[in-house]
Design a protein around this motif. Structure first.
Motif, PDB file in Angstrom:
ATOM      1  N   VAL A   4     -42.851  83.842 -21.916  1.00  0.00           N
ATOM      2  CA  VAL A   4     -44.003  84.647 -22.342  1.00  0.00           C
ATOM      3  C   VAL A   4     -43.742  85.184 -23.739  1.00  0.00           C
ATOM      4  O   VAL A   4     -42.640  85.648 -24.036  1.00  0.00           O
ATOM      5  N   ILE A   5     -44.759  85.141 -24.575  1.00  0.00           N
ATOM      6  CA  ILE A   5     -44.740  85.868 -25.835  1.00  0.00           C
ATOM      7  C   ILE A   5     -45.771  86.990 -25.737  1.00  0.00           C
ATOM      8  O   ILE A   5     -46.942  86.740 -25.434  1.00  0.00           O
ATOM      9  N   VAL A   6     -45.325  88.211 -25.950  1.00  0.00           N
ATOM     10  CA  VAL A   6     -46.220  89.365 -25.997  1.00  0.00           C
ATOM     11  C   VAL A   6     -46.533  89.625 -27.465  1.00  0.00           C
ATOM     12  O   VAL A   6     -45.612  89.824 -28.274  1.00  0.00           O
ATOM     13  N   VAL A   7     -47.802  89.610 -27.814  1.00  0.00           N
ATOM     14  CA  VAL A   7     -48.221  89.827 -29.197  1.00  0.00           C
ATOM     15  C   VAL A   7     -48.739  91.250 -29.312  1.00  0.00           C
ATOM     16  O   VAL A   7     -49.784  91.598 -28.751  1.00  0.00           O
ATOM     17  N   GLY A   8     -47.986  92.097 -30.017  1.00  0.00           N
ATOM     18  CA  GLY A   8     -48.380  93.497 -30.178  1.00  0.00           C
ATOM     19  C   GLY A   8     -47.273  94.427 -29.720  1.00  0.00           C
ATOM     20  O   GLY A   8     -46.824  94.342 -28.571  1.00  0.00           O
ATOM     21  N   GLY A   9     -46.839  95.329 -30.620  1.00  0.00           N
ATOM     22  CA  GLY A   9     -45.695  96.179 -30.335  1.00  0.00           C
ATOM     23  C   GLY A   9     -46.005  97.634 -30.075  1.00  0.00           C
ATOM     24  O   GLY A   9     -45.112  98.478 -30.153  1.00  0.00           O
ATOM     25  N   LEU A 158     -49.143  80.239 -28.633  1.00  0.00           N
ATOM     26  CA  LEU A 158     -49.226  79.244 -27.560  1.00  0.00           C
ATOM     27  C   LEU A 158     -48.471  77.964 -27.891  1.00  0.00           C
ATOM     28  O   LEU A 158     -48.207  77.159 -26.997  1.00  0.00           O
ATOM     29  N   THR A 159     -48.124  77.751 -29.147  1.00  0.00           N
ATOM     30  CA  THR A 159     -47.291  76.600 -29.480  1.00  0.00           C
ATOM     31  C   THR A 159     -45.827  76.851 -29.131  1.00  0.00           C
ATOM     32  O   THR A 159     -45.023  75.910 -29.132  1.00  0.00           O
ATOM     33  N   GLU A 160     -45.488  78.115 -28.808  1.00  0.00           N
ATOM     34  CA  GLU A 160     -44.100  78.453 -28.539  1.00  0.00           C
ATOM     35  C   GLU A 160     -43.857  79.009 -27.145  1.00  0.00           C
ATOM     36  O   GLU A 160     -42.706  79.275 -26.775  1.00  0.00           O
ATOM     37  N   ALA A 161     -44.906  79.219 -26.374  1.00  0.00           N
ATOM     38  CA  ALA A 161     -44.761  79.699 -24.996  1.00  0.00           C
ATOM     39  C   ALA A 161     -46.007  79.308 -24.209  1.00  0.00           C
ATOM     40  O   ALA A 161     -47.107  79.282 -24.769  1.00  0.00           O
ATOM     41  N   PRO A 162     -45.866  79.035 -22.911  1.00  0.00           N
ATOM     42  CA  PRO A 162     -47.029  78.644 -22.107  1.00  0.00           C
ATOM     43  C   PRO A 162     -47.940  79.805 -21.740  1.00  0.00           C
ATOM     44  O   PRO A 162     -49.093  79.602 -21.358  1.00  0.00           O
ATOM     45  N   VAL A 163     -47.411  81.030 -21.842  1.00  0.00           N
ATOM     46  CA  VAL A 163     -48.183  82.234 -21.518  1.00  0.00           C
ATOM     47  C   VAL A 163     -48.004  83.234 -22.647  1.00  0.00           C
ATOM     48  O   VAL A 163     -46.879  83.457 -23.106  1.00  0.00           O
ATOM     49  N   ILE A 164     -49.095  83.810 -23.097  1.00  0.00           N
ATOM     50  CA  ILE A 164     -48.982  84.897 -24.064  1.00  0.00           C
ATOM     51  C   ILE A 164     -49.767  86.096 -23.558  1.00  0.00           C
ATOM     52  O   ILE A 164     -50.737  85.950 -22.802  1.00  0.00           O
ATOM     53  N   ALA A 275     -56.697  87.200 -17.267  1.00  0.00           N
ATOM     54  CA  ALA A 275     -56.084  85.952 -17.705  1.00  0.00           C
ATOM     55  C   ALA A 275     -57.169  84.947 -18.050  1.00  0.00           C
ATOM     56  O   ALA A 275     -58.192  84.863 -17.359  1.00  0.00           O
ATOM     57  N   GLU A 276     -56.944  84.212 -19.126  1.00  0.00           N
ATOM     58  CA  GLU A 276     -57.923  83.235 -19.584  1.00  0.00           C
ATOM     59  C   GLU A 276     -57.187  81.953 -19.974  1.00  0.00           C
ATOM     60  O   GLU A 276     -56.176  81.996 -20.678  1.00  0.00           O
ATOM     61  N   LYS A 277     -57.690  80.817 -19.500  1.00  0.00           N
ATOM     62  CA  LYS A 277     -57.109  79.535 -19.862  1.00  0.00           C
ATOM     63  C   LYS A 277     -57.574  79.132 -21.260  1.00  0.00           C
ATOM     64  O   LYS A 277     -58.774  79.132 -21.538  1.00  0.00           O
ATOM     65  N   TRP A 278     -56.609  78.822 -22.101  1.00  0.00           N
ATOM     66  CA  TRP A 278     -56.879  78.316 -23.440  1.00  0.00           C
ATOM     67  C   TRP A 278     -56.237  76.934 -23.558  1.00  0.00           C
ATOM     68  O   TRP A 278     -55.313  76.620 -22.788  1.00  0.00           O
ATOM     69  N   PRO A 279     -56.696  76.123 -24.497  1.00  0.00           N
ATOM     70  CA  PRO A 279     -55.973  74.877 -24.758  1.00  0.00           C
ATOM     71  C   PRO A 279     -54.513  75.188 -25.104  1.00  0.00           C
ATOM     72  O   PRO A 279     -54.243  75.959 -26.019  1.00  0.00           O
TER      73      PRO A 279
END
Length: 309
Positions: A4-9, A158-164, A275-279
């Motif tokens: 998982v990548i969490v975007v936002g600190g 999303l290029t670096e983790a399957p879930v963000i 949760a939302e599916k993205w490409p």
């Protein structure tokens, strides 16, 4: 690759990252700034669902967060204190506030005009300048990774983790094309603490609050929707001090230590947590908490972690 990548600190991103790591996920946190440079660091950060109306999920998150901060205060976590709080109401309410079930023992007392009742309870207060660095350090010690990085598109993660996890606050408006996201400007004044220990909120318009901390007192405030101005306004500062001294006379003459402006990341319709599916993977959205980010943080993080895995 991370799980998982969490975007936002800010507080929403940090608590989500911590809960995900506690579940065993490999978590990387992307943030463009340090913990004390986030909007969360400007917040008075006293538990109370500011600007929100009842939804069952909000009550669940608020209750879980209240309990989490009480445990942390008991355990001596830096920056977490329990304060007696007085809410001075003006609207003639006689029923129990929707949030009261989350706040432990709540008392209702008579009070003279212009107020119609006083609501008393104990509330966690979090000094974010201390707590956010502690939380980030705890996350790293637990095996989490922090990367200084700003994103222009969520697809970068999303290029670096399957879930963000999208905990980008106001930036979520452009990153997700969400027109309901908007700022609510808050200006505060910091004064030396002359010996004030009880938080006070006045329900008037504009709302007034006095929140003591260890060395200072946070005076507020403003609640200006769709206002992007981040420069403190002298006239607003003077009006805040005048209202707060009228409310708590002990503050008269307290030296001004500083003033700050923060843009609360609000969303019409309430927080978006889904949760939302993205490409390329799954995006778990967690934004739009407005001025109640601290109040909902740990409970929301529980739901974010469940949605991610």
């Amino acid at each position: 690759m991370a799980d998982v990548i969490v975007v936002g600190g800010g507080i929403i991103g940090m608590t989500a990252a911590m809960r995900l790591r506690e579940r065993g996920a490999e978590v990387t946190l992307w943030t463009p700034v340090g913990p004390t440079e986030t909007v969360s660091a400007v917040a008075a950060a006293v538990w109370y669902p500011t600007g929100l109306t009842f939804e069952p999920r909000l009550l669940t998150w608020a209750a879980a967060t209240y309990a989490a901060f009480r445990r942390q205060a008991h355990d001596g976590v830096p920056g977490v204190i329990i304060r007696e709080t007085r809410n001075l109401e003006r609207d003639g309410s006689i029923g129990e506030p929707w949030w009261a079930a989350a706040a432990g023992r709540v008392r209702y007392l008579p009070i003279g005009a212009p107020w119609t009742r006083e609501v008393r309870f104990e509330a966690p207060t979090v000094e974010m300048s201390v707590y956010l660095p502690w939380l980030r350090e705890r996350f790293v010690r637990a095996g989490g990774r922090v990367v200084r990085r700003r994103v222009d598109r969520l697809e970068e993660a999303l290029t670096e983790a399957p879930v963000i996890v999208n905990a980008t606050g106001l930036a979520a408006g452009s990153l997700c094309g969400d027109p309901e996201v908007h700022p609510v400007r808050g200006q505060i004044v910091l004064v030396a603490n002359p010996g004030v220990f009880v938080s006070v909120r006045d329900q008037g318009e504009p709302g007034t609050y006095v929140h003591p901390r260890t060395r200072d007192v946070v005076l507020g405030g403003t609640f200006q929707a769709d206002n992007w101005n981040t420069t403190p306004e002298p006239a607003t500062r003077d009006a805040i001090i005048e209202r707060c001294v009228a409310l708590v006379p002990e503050l008269a003459g307290a030296p001004v230590l500083g003033e700050k402006v923060g843009l609360r990341p609000a969303r019409r319709g309430g927080p978006r947590v889904e949760a939302e599916k993205w490409p390329g993977g799954t995006v778990v959205h967690a934004y739009g908490h407005g001025g109640a980010g601290m109040t909902l943080s740990w409970g929301c993080a529980d739901e974010v972690a469940a949605l991610a895995f």
